[in-house]
Structure formats: C-alpha cells, structure tokens
Scaffold this motif. Structure first.
Motif, short mmCIF file in Angstrom:
data_model
loop_
_atom_site.label_atom_id
_atom_site.label_comp_id
_atom_site.label_asym_id
_atom_site.label_seq_id
_atom_site.Cartn_x
_atom_site.Cartn_y
_atom_site.Cartn_z
N GLU A 122 -4.75 12.59 -20.62
CA GLU A 122 -4.79 13.44 -19.44
C GLU A 122 -3.84 12.87 -18.40
O GLU A 122 -3.47 11.71 -18.46
CB GLU A 122 -6.20 13.55 -18.88
N TRP A 123 -3.48 13.68 -17.48
CA TRP A 123 -2.66 13.22 -16.36
C TRP A 123 -3.01 14.06 -15.15
O TRP A 123 -3.48 15.17 -15.25
CB TRP A 123 -1.17 13.32 -16.67
N THR A 124 -2.76 13.50 -13.98
CA THR A 124 -2.99 14.23 -12.74
C THR A 124 -1.71 14.21 -11.93
O THR A 124 -0.71 13.60 -12.32
CB THR A 124 -4.12 13.59 -11.91
N GLU A 125 -1.75 14.89 -10.79
CA GLU A 125 -0.55 14.92 -9.96
C GLU A 125 -0.19 13.54 -9.42
O GLU A 125 0.92 13.32 -8.96
CB GLU A 125 -0.76 15.89 -8.80
N LYS A 126 -1.13 12.59 -9.50
CA LYS A 126 -0.84 11.24 -9.00
C LYS A 126 -0.36 10.30 -10.09
O LYS A 126 0.02 9.17 -9.79
CB LYS A 126 -2.10 10.65 -8.34
N SER A 127 -0.39 10.74 -11.34
CA SER A 127 -0.07 9.83 -12.43
C SER A 127 1.34 9.26 -12.33
O SER A 127 1.59 8.11 -12.68
CB SER A 127 -0.24 10.55 -13.77
N LEU A 128 2.28 10.09 -11.86
CA LEU A 128 3.67 9.64 -11.81
C LEU A 128 3.93 8.60 -10.73
O LEU A 128 4.87 7.83 -10.82
CB LEU A 128 4.59 10.84 -11.57
N THR A 129 3.10 8.58 -9.70
CA THR A 129 3.43 7.75 -8.53
C THR A 129 2.55 6.52 -8.38
O THR A 129 2.85 5.66 -7.56
CB THR A 129 3.29 8.59 -7.25
N THR A 130 1.48 6.41 -9.16
CA THR A 130 0.55 5.30 -8.93
C THR A 130 1.19 3.94 -9.17
O THR A 130 0.95 2.99 -8.43
CB THR A 130 -0.68 5.44 -9.84
N ILE A 131 1.99 3.84 -10.23
CA ILE A 131 2.60 2.54 -10.54
C ILE A 131 3.54 2.12 -9.42
O ILE A 131 3.50 0.99 -8.94
CB ILE A 131 3.37 2.61 -11.88
N ILE A 132 4.40 3.04 -8.97
CA ILE A 132 5.38 2.69 -7.94
C ILE A 132 4.69 2.38 -6.63
O ILE A 132 5.04 1.44 -5.92
CB ILE A 132 6.41 3.82 -7.79
N LEU A 133 3.68 3.16 -6.27
CA LEU A 133 2.97 2.89 -5.02
C LEU A 133 2.20 1.57 -5.08
O LEU A 133 2.00 0.92 -4.06
CB LEU A 133 2.02 4.04 -4.70
N ALA A 134 1.77 1.19 -6.27
CA ALA A 134 1.09 -0.11 -6.40
C ALA A 134 2.04 -1.25 -6.10
O ALA A 134 1.62 -2.32 -5.65
CB ALA A 134 0.51 -0.26 -7.80
N ARG A 135 3.33 -1.05 -6.32
CA ARG A 135 4.30 -2.11 -6.08
C ARG A 135 4.42 -2.47 -4.61
O ARG A 135 4.76 -3.59 -4.26
CB ARG A 135 5.68 -1.70 -6.61
N ILE A 136 4.16 -1.50 -3.74
CA ILE A 136 4.35 -1.76 -2.31
C ILE A 136 3.06 -2.12 -1.62
O ILE A 136 3.03 -2.34 -0.42
CB ILE A 136 4.95 -0.52 -1.62
N ALA A 137 1.95 -2.15 -2.36
CA ALA A 137 0.65 -2.39 -1.73
C ALA A 137 0.48 -3.83 -1.28
O ALA A 137 -0.43 -4.12 -0.51
CB ALA A 137 -0.47 -2.00 -2.69
N ARG A 138 1.29 -4.74 -1.79
CA ARG A 138 1.22 -6.16 -1.43
C ARG A 138 -0.13 -6.77 -1.77
O ARG A 138 -0.62 -7.65 -1.09
CB ARG A 138 1.52 -6.35 0.07
N TRP A 139 -0.76 -6.27 -2.86
CA TRP A 139 -2.00 -6.87 -3.30
C TRP A 139 -1.70 -8.09 -4.17
O TRP A 139 -0.61 -8.22 -4.72
CB TRP A 139 -2.82 -5.87 -4.14
N ASN A 140 -2.68 -8.94 -4.31
CA ASN A 140 -2.59 -10.06 -5.24
C ASN A 140 -3.36 -9.71 -6.50
O ASN A 140 -4.53 -9.31 -6.43
CB ASN A 140 -3.17 -11.34 -4.62
N PHE A 141 -2.72 -9.85 -7.65
CA PHE A 141 -3.34 -9.48 -8.91
C PHE A 141 -3.54 -10.72 -9.78
O PHE A 141 -2.82 -11.72 -9.64
CB PHE A 141 -2.46 -8.47 -9.65
N PRO A 142 -4.49 -10.67 -10.69
CA PRO A 142 -4.70 -11.81 -11.59
C PRO A 142 -3.50 -12.01 -12.51
O PRO A 142 -2.67 -11.11 -12.68
CB PRO A 142 -5.95 -11.42 -12.39
#
Length: 888
Positions: A374-394
């Motif tokens: 499945e995909w939603t209208e946000k599927s295309l942008t979630t990865i790129i937007l995650a790049r700018i979130a400045r979160w720390n990941f494991p």
C-alpha cells in the motif's frame, strides 16, 4: 496491486491478524443453522441522563438535505474521523510533519543552486529550487532509480521504454504527473482548475507531453500467464502497442454516467432542474438524472446532427434518408445522453486523467521500492523529510535485498494474488452476510489456489532449509504469493465449515499447521478449530482403532486426539499467548468428559483468568452548559445544584474536581488554602489512588511500550535482511507484522527468560546510559518517564509477570497497542521497619481501567484485563461516581 488513498485496507498485507466476526461462529459447532443472519440493526443503548456515553471513533451520520457547498456532496455518509493509514515505512519513522506548510518551509529554507548536483546529491544534500526541482519529483525519481539499479530484471523491454520516456520528460511534465499521482489517481481532473502555476510555467505544454501517444516495442515476456483464482488481468492494466502517460477526456468520456460524475453539486443541481429531477443528495440526484435521461428521447433536436446520435441508421432499402422524412424514418429513437454529455463537457472543459497501464506500472515500482502493498500520499516524502528532522537514530545495518522477487513472473503473480484476495474479502467481510452462491464462488477460488499454494509451500520450505539462515526469509515471505494464498486457504477453511464439509476442513487445517512459514499468528485459531472438529465430528469421518467397536468408544478416542491437539497448541512456541486461555478451557473440559484422574489432569490454576476487581471513587463533576448557542432558559441556569442535569452533548470529556489537591501556602501569612483544581476523570481517580499510597501515571499503553523499548532495544535493531530500508527508522519494518517474532525467536525467548530471572532493571539502566543523553528515537520509548520511576517499576513488578506481558507485545506489537487500562500504578519495594531491621517489603504493580456511568469495556480492553490477570497482575475496574454535579 497497491492501494489508492481510500480508507479501505483489504489489500494491505501487513501481517495483521483478522479475527472472525462473532456472527460467523467460526469457532463454534452449529448444526442447526447453516447461514445465520445477523440482526438488521445494531441495538442502541440509551445513556442515562447526566452520564456521558462513549462516542464511536468513526461516527457517521446521514444528511437529510442537499448541502449548498460541494465539500460533502459525494456521499450521503460523512466520515467524521478518517482512518489513520500508514505504510510500513511510515510506522518505522519518527513522527514527522508532512503537511504542505512543512514541505513549503523545508523547500524555502533548503533551496540552493543545483547546477552540478545529480539526483542523489540533491536528495542527500537537501537542495531544491522552485521551478527546477521539487521534493515530490526527486522522491519519485529516487524510488524509480533505486529499483532500476538493483531490480531492473523485474521489468520487460516495453516497460523500460516507458521509463526512458519518463526520463526524457521536462521537469514541469514530471511535476504535474507526480502531483496527480498523489491525488485520486483514477479520477478526471479539470485542466482549468489544476493550479500548480508556481511550479509549471507552461501547463499546456506539460499536459500535451503527458497525453502524447508513443509507440512501444513488443514485450519479450509473457503477459498472458494465467494465475490461480484469476483467468486474466483486469482489462486496461497492461501495456499495448502504444501508450500515453495521461488520457484525454475528449477521447475517453463518451457515456453519461462517467460525464455526470465530473459535476460539482451546484452544477448538478442546475442540470437536474433543467431535467426536472429531484434528489436529497448528490448520489440520488445522479441516479435520477441518469435514469430520466435514458428514458427521454431526443427526436427533432436542432442542436444535434444525425451523425452524433444512435438514430443515424441508414435504410437498407435505399441509399440515404431524406431530411424531410426524418420523423417517419423507421430508425431506433435515441435517448438524450449525447445531448447531456456534450452539455456537461462544455461546462467542465477538457479534463486529464492518468493512464491506467502506466499508472499500474509506477505503482509496481513503488511496491518493489517500499516493500509494501500500500502507499499513501505521504509515502514519497517521508524518507526525505526524515532527513531534515535532526533526530538521533540507533545504529544498525541498513540492508536491502535485491532478490525479494526471484522473477518478474512471481511479481506479477503476487499482484494477481492480491486481486484474488480482494475478491474473497469482498464476499466474506465487506458486503454483509454472504449467500450460498457467493460462498460457492469463494470455494471455487480456494480449490483453484490450493494446488499452487502447495507447490509454493514446498519451494519456500526448500529455501528455508538450504538458503536462508535462521529467520532471514521471514519478512521477505510477506511479499510472496504464498503469503496471500495462505490467507485465502484460511478463508477457504471457514467456507468449508459453513458448508459442514468437516473432513475436508480438517485436512486443510492439518496442512496449515504443518507449515510454519506463513501467517504464524493464526496458528492458535487453527489449533482451536482442529480440536473442535476432532471433539465433535471426526468420529463420523475418519477411522478409529480396531478396539473401538461402538460409537461411544470412537467418540472417546477422538476426544483424546482433540486433547493432544490442545496440548500441541499450548506447547507450540508460535501459538500466541492470547489463544492460550481458550485452549486451556477446552483441555479442562475434555479431561472432565474423559474422566481423567485428578492427578493426571492439567492444572491451569496459576493462569486462570479472573475478572477485574471493582472499586468506586466518588467525586464532584463539573457540567458546563453552552451560553452563546443555548436558549434563554438554559442561560439562566448558571447555578449550583445536586441534581443530575441533561448533558449538552454526548461523548464529551467530563470535568471533575481534584479530590486531593496540593495546598497553597501563602508566603506572608503561612495560611494554607485548598484550591479547586479541575481535572479529567482519569486524573481524579489517579489522585484517589495516590491518597491510598500508590504512585502512578495516566499512560494507557505508554508505560508498556516504553518498558518494551528499554528491554528489547538490542533485539529491535538486530540485523535481519530487508527490515531496515533507510538509516532513519525507529524500528524494523516487520515489527508490526507476525514475521517479527519467528525471525528472532531464539533471541526473544532468551530475553524473556532473562526478564523472568530479574534482569529488567539492569537492561533499563544499560539502555539509559547509552541513549538518554542523545534522546535516541526508539519506537514507543518516551524519555519523559524518569529513570528512578522505571527502576522502581521493574523492582515492583514480579519478574515472571513482566515477562508474560512482554511476550504478548513481542508477538503482536501492532495489534495490542490499544485497550491497555488507563492507569498504571505501583508501590515501590521497601523496608518494613523504619530502623531498617525488618524484612524487605515486596512491591506491587496494578492497572486500573476508569469507567464513568454506563461505560462498557471494549473487546480489546477485556483482552488486556485477561492477559494481565492471567499473568498475576492486579487489575481494577474503577467506577467514577458523581456524588455532586455542579452546573456552570
């Protein structure tokens, strides 16, 4: 076949367990009723005045008149709370703002020159320029390039030609296509209302590029392969000798039904007035309009040419028909559809729609890229937007398997299997009580799928034995046709039960249990049903030992077989804990029927489920009546009363006074005053519990998910192929599926044993030391909980009980998030005597579900109460009673 942006979930193969509805009575023997029909309407429970009733989260209502605006005109049922739909990838990412403002703000702040940057550089460097680059286009192309780089063998020559044509398109044409791809992809869009002028300076040229017909080479692969349960692919979804990326309304819209669907409500009202038809809403207006147009004839209309209508029938006896003899021509009278189609298209202007074959091709690309059905209208942008979130990941290993689909044939079969599954679900789950005819259709599908399912099972077992390391193939199997076929076979067993074909059903259940690769979360269901068949029916269908001469001895033999089935189910590590209760009950029942000696019977007293203890807390409730919208009589009722008023609206949050507020001390006089603090009903009960010596949170599932994150962090980010697609995930992609537990079963069981041995506090402390300073994003982990409280909770919770609760979460993390009791309470472990010479007091953990008057437990709440009680954790049902109601 990917899902569009509708709320439907029937094609989503997310590994979620779909329980049988109660009306199907799948788990019960019923000889009297073949096809029980559920009641026509749900029983409505009236609430007592003064007590709020819980509102359904998806309340729907029916409009009695046509609204003036077009916003709510497509259907007579309006959804108040849309269903939250997220892909596997979105569930693995931290909460990200993906609205228009966030994207616009991002593009404005990150816009930069892109002259010498390739696509990957723009994505990683986060550089876009309006009118030359877009987050949507780059994300779309990134997915396409990644798939073609690693899995181009899944597409044939004709499809590669489409991809080459796509790359040659101008940026503006690509931008327009992607934006339409994210909208209702099967709908027509009016060109005059498209917009996007800030990103497409020449919209007409972009549309012309998308609608241009282009030739295709002949496909080198066989497209006409037949798949079980489906004779051929749906018409219009495969590429032909030529293609276009978008359709023209002038070429495609010919009938009134499709043309009238383009109308807005106000436009439809105007046309309905001309046609003299009426309706309460848009749906009724359309139906009446089409029916009336079909009945009316259009002879003698001056605006028509004869060539435009179906009445231009040439006489076989002569050459041409004279215009003067038009009315006497024995031709068939045409209806007015053509007239109305022309009038509607003049109103709407030219329209554009994405061409179905190329649309399905790009959806297939998304399936391969996102590993999601499945995909939603946000599927295309979630990865790129995650790049700018400045979160720390494991830290974990990002792995992407390039052979998830061994061949193009398997990929096409997987898509066909999803279409077949949709047909089955449409009969059994989405269209009310099935009839004998529709159940026969499902049974035919089952019989067609069954042989292919057996072949794929053998192939997958061979892979598991010879290719995969332990657990490597678990997540990949979710994108196998065998995964979908297993669910269809499971549904086929249900239909066999409806037709009372017990022998065949028993054979199918045995084969489902023999395989341990697909839909392992359903094994408890299969054990239960198999035991029921053996207990009641198998003595009639299967041979018994030679010493069983009469019917009673045969029944006893098969009851002993059913008892062994229950024992196997309880011993099976893949049987989820939530099924243990029913298997235990059946075990004890059969042992009593067989008169097994007491010393040889199973003893489940330590896990017998108990009802929650009940406790009442009395308090003062505040009732506010609206003043600006209320009547004059209500506005004058601003008085304090002890009677129960009629609530102004149902489902509203109740307001209470804190029964034990913190006193306020005047700094000058030292006088204490008791404030009247308003709070929610949960906070009111929590305050009462604190007065009884408990510490606690109103956290619902928050505390359990936080404890799970602390105790399983290293296992969550263990290397498993294909479950970490990006470096921005808070959990593996398979956490919300039933593939998570089997693929890590040895590590999970070792951890559960460690928790049972009292290692929880040490695990929590280790994770805190490593990740607390960086506030690492780990799913479910709320850093607001203090370390001291968590260590106290770990010490107060009996280790074996904590291990049992964690087992439920690790087996069904996605399904068990809701229903956890509102309040989590504990008493810390401590020393009895003040001088420190006494024995250590054991801690205590308790959950409390808060209910107002006439509030009832949901099924998920009952499940959690059963699980917690079965684990030996105290659970209370806390009733909030208003001893006084103050109206303000």
């Amino acid at each position: 076949m990917l899902l569009t942006s509708s709320p439907s979930k029937h094609n989503a193969m997310l590994g979620r367990s779909i329980p049988h509805p109660k009306s199907s009575r799948f788990d019960e023997a019923d000889d009297d009723n073949d096809f029980p029909t559920p009641p026509a309407k749900r029983i409505k429970h009236e609430s007592v005045a003064g007590s709020p009733s819980k509102q359904s989260p998806r309340k729907r209502w029916i409009k009695d008149e046509v609204p003036d605006s077009e916003a709510d005109s497509d259907s007579e049922e309006i959804e108040e709370h849309p269903r939250d739909r997220r892909t596997d990838l979105e569930t693995a990412l931290p909460p990200i703002q993906t609205d228009k403002e966030a994207i616009q703000r991002y593009e404005e702040t990150r816009a930069a020159e892109q002259a010498e940057l390739d696509l990957q550089g723009r994505v990683e460097g986060r550089k876009w320029m309006r009118g030359k680059s877009s987050i949507y286009v780059d994300a779309f192309n990134l997915a396409l390039d990644k798939v073609l780089e690693e899995e181009s063998h899944l597409f044939d020559e004709a499809e590669h030609t489409v991809f080459s044509t796509w790359r040659e398109l101008s940026y503006e044409a690509q931008y327009l296509y992607v934006r339409l791809f994210l909208r209702k992809t099967s709908s027509w869009h009016r060109i005059q209302k498209l917009g996007y002028h800030s990103d497409t300076a020449d919209l007409a040229t972009a549309i012309e590029d998308l609608q241009l017909a282009r030739d295709l080479p002949s496909s080198s692969s066989a497209e006409a392969d037949e798949h079980p349960g489906e004779s051929e692919a749906p018409e219009g979804t495969t590429l032909a000798i030529d293609f276009s990326l978008a359709d023209k309304s002038e070429d495609c819209i010919k009938d009134l039904e499709e043309a009238s669907s383009l109308l807005l409500l106000d436009e439809l009202k105007a046309l309905a007035k001309d046609a003299k038809v009426q309706g309460k809403n848009k749906k009724e207006l359309l139906r009446a309009f089409r029916r009336t147009s079909g009945k009316q004839t259009g002879l003698g209309f001056s605006s028509f040419k004869r060539s435009d209508t179906e009445g231009s029938v040439v006489s076989t006896g002569s050459g041409l028909v004279d215009e003067d003899d038009r009315e006497s021509t024995p031709s068939r009278p045409e209806n007015r559809d053509v007239y109305w189609v022309n009038k509607i298209m003049a109103e709407t202007g030219p329209c554009i729609r994405l061409s179905l074959p190329t649309l399905k091709l790009f959806e297939r690309v998304h399936l391969v890229f996102y590993r999601s059905t499945e995909w939603t209208e946000k599927s295309l942008t979630t990865i790129i937007l995650a790049r700018i979130a400045r979160w720390n990941f494991p830290e974990y290993i990002v792995s992407r398997s390039a052979n998830i689909f061994a061949s193009r044939t398997l990929l096409l079969e997987f898509e066909a299997s999803l279409r077949t599954q949709f047909r089955v679900d449409n009969v059994l789950e989405f269209n009310g009580t099935p009839t004998r005819e529709t159940l026969d259709d499902v049974l035919d599908v089952f019989e067609e799928v069954y042989p292919r399912w057996k072949v794929l099972l053998a192939e997958e077992q061979q892979k598991e034995d010879s290719i995969y390391s332990t657990g490597e193939g678990a997540y990949l199997r979710r994108l196998s046709p065998a995964w979908v076929y297993t669910r269809i076979v499971h549904k086929g067993a249900y239909v066999l039960a409806k037709f009372k074909k017990h022998l065949r059903e028993h054979e199918v259940l045995c084969e489902l249990l023999q395989q341990r690769l697909f839909h392992t979360s359903r094994r408890g269901d299969w054990y239960q049903r198999k035991a029921l068949l053996e207990e009641h029916y198998m003595h009639l269908h299967l041979p018994s030992p030679a010493d069983c001469k009469d019917v009673e001895s045969k029944k006893k033999h098969w009851k002993r077989v059913a008892l062994r089935t229950c024992e196997e189910g309880l011993q099976d590590q893949l049987t989820h804990l939530i099924f243990h209760h029913d298997l235990q009950k059946r075990t004890m029942k059969i042992e009593k029927q067989l008169k097994v000696p007491k010393r040889l019977q199973h003893d489940f007293q330590h896990v017998l489920l108990t009802k929650a203890a009940e406790r009442n807390f009395k308090g003062i409730r505040i009732e506010r009546l609206p003043s600006h919208n209320s009547s004059r009589r209500n506005s004058e009722q601003n008085v304090t009363t002890t009677t129960t008023p009629k609530p102004d609206r149902r489902g509203a949050k109740t307001i209470w006074l804190d029964p034990h507020p913190t006193p306020i001390i005047d700094a000058e006089t030292g006088e204490e005053t008791i404030p009247e603090n308003e709070c929610s009903v949960e906070e009111m009960c929590l305050s009462n519990y604190r007065a009884l010596g408990f510490k606690g949170y109103h956290s619902e599932s928050g505390i359990l998910r936080t404890l799970f994150a602390y105790l399983f962090t290293d296992i969550l980010f263990l290397y498993i192929p294909n479950v970490f697609q990006t470096e921005f995930q808070t959990c593996p992609l398979d956490l919300h599926t039933d593939a998570f537990y089997p693929s890590r079963i040895s590590e999970v069981n070792a951890r559960l044993n460690g928790i049972s041995n009292g290692e929880a506090a040490a695990l929590i402390r280790d994770v805190w030391q490593i990740h607390a300073e960086r506030k690492t994003c780990i799913i479910g982990l709320d850093w607001a909980f203090q370390l001291e409280d968590l260590l106290e909770i770990a010490g107060a919770w009996r280790p074996e009980a904590l291990s049992t609760v964690m087992r439920v979460l690790v087996q069904e993390y996605g399904q068990r998030g809701g229903g956890v009791p509102d309040l989590f309470l504990w008493k810390a472990r401590g020393i009895k005597d003040e001088d420190g010479d006494g024995e250590e007091a054991s801690g205590e953990v308790m959950f409390a579900e808060v209910k107002s008057e006439n509030d009832r437990l949901s099924d998920t709440q009952r499940m959690w109460i059963d699980v917690l009680s079965g684990a030996g954790v105290r659970v209370e049902l806390c009733h909030a009673i208003a001893q006084e109601v103050r109206v303000q």
